[in-house]
Design an enzyme around this catalytic site. Sequence first.
Site, PDB file in Angstrom:
ATOM      1  N   GLY A 174      42.296 -40.240 -90.318  1.00 32.73           N
ATOM      2  CA  GLY A 174      43.592 -39.630 -90.630  1.00 32.73           C
ATOM      3  C   GLY A 174      44.072 -38.724 -89.508  1.00 32.73           C
ATOM      4  N   ASP A 175      43.142 -37.952 -88.935  1.00 29.66           N
ATOM      5  CA  ASP A 175      43.499 -37.076 -87.814  1.00 29.66           C
ATOM      6  C   ASP A 175      43.965 -37.902 -86.619  1.00 29.66           C
ATOM      7  OD1 ASP A 175      42.556 -35.108 -89.482  1.00 29.66           O
ATOM      8  OD2 ASP A 175      40.631 -34.902 -88.463  1.00 29.66           O
TER       9      ASP A 175
END
Length: 310
Positions: free
Chosen positions: A252-253
């Site tokens: 996600g990052d």
Amino acid sequence: MIVTVTMNPAIDKTVDIESLERGGLNRISHVELDAGGKGINVSKTISALGGKSIATGFIAGNSGKVIQGVMNDWGIENDFIEVSGETRTNTKVFEKSGELTELNEPGPVAAEEDVKALLEKLEGYANEETLFVLAGSIPRGVEKDIYRQIIELVHKKGAKVLLDADGELFTKALEAGPDIIKPNRVELEQYAGMDYVASEQELLQVADKLMEKGIETVAVSMGKSGSIFLKKNYKVRCPGLKVKAHSTVGAGDAMVAALSYSWDQRMADEDMVKMCMAVSAGAVTTIGTKPPSREVVDTLISQVVIEEIA
């Protein structure tokens, strides 16, 4: 200019084991240590892509100095505020089956004067050419509306904001109208009060309502199922790329980093989507929270399939 804000960074300790035995002895086959926290991961990934960012937020104690040292080693400009206490260590237990168990420490306490100093620092960076990335949890002592405060503050100077948060942090920040958001499936379900696995159509409906709040870009990550991307006149879905996954930690990052990098490079919508899918897929092939190399990303870009949503 991209400024990543990590208010509660961490030393990420990823351990590999055969299978987790609760109440018993667990032998670790491999250990990986990384400077982490969402904004930190975003800055590292932007650097791996060939871009630049300024990393800021709170650090504390010896662990904080380690994080600052890692940023310096990466050649990432950083401007942290030191607070009392000790930056947390987050332990991620990765089993051979792919199961992941995370043990996250609470981190230090930020005093009122620390928060004030951070707000002043961010205001100094804010201008029409700045994108702020507000990502992850906040330390004890900080109010849940801090992201809303930051958005309102930097918007006054023409800056843009990318928000990656959940729960009350996410909900309160939406009141100030962030410009880009990247919720995952679970975060969007929680926001909408869904206590079940929502269909893609339901997720699209929630995302559409968020667009009505003035948000320019909504990217919803759905794990192996892929992602959906919404802009004013652009709505697409992308199936997940088939890669040999080591760990989903940091995927996600990585997408947040790709969104930021694409904004900074003024990429076209299609190129932005391809970058997001390739970078997030590349991230799951790495050990710990290390970013994928630019070479891996460029290879994966050619595999991205974009489908228009009617």
